[in-house]
Structure formats: C-alpha cells, structure tokens
Design a protein around this motif. Structure first.
Motif, PDB file in Angstrom:
ATOM      1  N   GLU A 129       0.943  -1.226  -0.109  1.00  0.00           N
ATOM      2  CA  GLU A 129      -0.053   0.090  -0.083  1.00  0.00           C
ATOM      3  C   GLU A 129       0.641   1.242  -0.136  1.00  0.00           C
ATOM      4  OE1 GLU A 129      -3.443   2.076  -0.441  1.00  0.00           O
ATOM      5  OE2 GLU A 129      -3.034  -0.006  -0.705  1.00  0.00           O
ATOM      6  N   THR A 173       2.129   1.607  -3.595  1.00  0.00           N
ATOM      7  CA  THR A 173       1.014   2.111  -4.323  1.00  0.00           C
ATOM      8  C   THR A 173       0.789   3.688  -3.991  1.00  0.00           C
ATOM      9  OG1 THR A 173      -0.244  -0.031  -4.262  1.00  0.00           O
ATOM     10  CG2 THR A 173      -1.473   2.099  -4.899  1.00  0.00           C
ATOM     11  N   LEU A 174       0.906   4.071  -2.854  1.00  0.00           N
ATOM     12  CA  LEU A 174       0.607   5.622  -2.550  1.00  0.00           C
ATOM     13  C   LEU A 174       2.028   6.402  -3.094  1.00  0.00           C
ATOM     14  CD1 LEU A 174      -0.904   5.117   0.984  1.00  0.00           C
ATOM     15  CD2 LEU A 174      -2.079   5.712  -1.295  1.00  0.00           C
ATOM     16  N   SER A 220       5.214   8.284   7.242  1.00  0.00           N
ATOM     17  CA  SER A 220       5.183   7.228   6.370  1.00  0.00           C
ATOM     18  C   SER A 220       6.853   6.580   6.351  1.00  0.00           C
ATOM     19  CB  SER A 220       4.899   7.635   4.847  1.00  0.00           C
ATOM     20  OG  SER A 220       5.826   8.625   4.261  1.00  0.00           O
ATOM     21  N   GLN A 252      -3.027  11.664  -1.310  1.00  0.00           N
ATOM     22  CA  GLN A 252      -3.554  10.453  -1.515  1.00  0.00           C
ATOM     23  C   GLN A 252      -4.518   9.973  -0.619  1.00  0.00           C
ATOM     24  OE1 GLN A 252      -0.332  11.402  -0.769  1.00  0.00           O
ATOM     25  NE2 GLN A 252       1.231  10.227  -1.879  1.00  0.00           N
ATOM     26  N   ASP A 253      -5.186   8.807  -0.993  1.00  0.00           N
ATOM     27  CA  ASP A 253      -6.392   8.448  -0.186  1.00  0.00           C
ATOM     28  C   ASP A 253      -5.566   7.323   0.476  1.00  0.00           C
ATOM     29  OD1 ASP A 253      -8.458   7.091   1.151  1.00  0.00           O
ATOM     30  OD2 ASP A 253      -9.380   6.492  -0.790  1.00  0.00           O
ATOM     31  N   THR A 254      -5.451   7.558   1.882  1.00  0.00           N
ATOM     32  CA  THR A 254      -4.727   6.530   2.751  1.00  0.00           C
ATOM     33  C   THR A 254      -5.609   5.750   3.670  1.00  0.00           C
ATOM     34  OG1 THR A 254      -4.580   8.390   4.514  1.00  0.00           O
ATOM     35  CG2 THR A 254      -2.937   8.063   2.868  1.00  0.00           C
TER      36      THR A 254
END
Length: 105
Positions: A18, A21-22, A49, A89-91
């Motif tokens: 993930e 991807t982000l 992160s 980003q959609d986290t």
C-alpha cells in the motif's frame, strides 16, 4: 510460525504494498541521525510514512523473523489517521491495515 505471526507478516507485506501504491515507499533510508530521535514516531526527524517503513515495518519483521516476543499492545492506527490526513493520496486502506494490525494485540 503461529497463525497470528503469519497474519501479522501478511499485514506487514500488505502495508508495504500500500505504501508503494501510494508512492510513499522509499528506496533509501533516512540519514542515520534520523534514527536517533527520542520523539514518538520519530516525528521530529521523519515523516510518518518514513517511520512506518524504516522503523515500524522493519522492526516488526525482525521480531517475527527471530521469533522474539511481541509487544503487549500496538496502537498505531490513530496516529496514522492523524499523520496521514493531510496527504493528497487516499490513505484509508493503509490506516485500515494498521487498525487490523493493532487488533492483534
């Protein structure tokens, strides 16, 4: 590997995927001084992160690989929700994975 340890390893792998991807997975670690922080989540020296990648995921992988005892609790998801909310980003999926990880403790 116990079932719980196997599930935790899978969740760590999913977190890495993930983060990739982000676009938050890094190829090189921060400078060594960044790891000398005494601030929770190394917030004074790393982005959240980065801490996830270089501290949280790395340390849990080492604990699992070496069959070391696991901590009694883990409550990272609330911090993740707060720390990642400003990113474009959609986290949500990453936070959900961390919440699932936390639920094992």
């Amino acid at each position: 590997m116990t079932d719980t340890r196997g599930q935790l390893k899978t969740l760590l792998d999913d977190m890495q995927s993930e983060l990739q991807t982000l676009g938050l997975w890094e190829g090189h670690p921060p400078e060594p001084e960044a790891f000398e922080s005494s601030t929770p989540f190394f917030a004074d020296r790393m982005d959240f992160s980065q801490w996830l990648q270089w501290v949280f995921i790395a340390r849990f992988r080492a604990l699992l690989a070496e069959q070391h005892p696991l901590p009694a609790q883990c409550d990272v998801a609330p911090m993740a929700e707060e720390a990642l909310k400003e990113l474009p980003q959609d986290t949500d999926a990453l936070v959900a994975l961390l919440a699932e990880f936390d639920d094992h403790f």
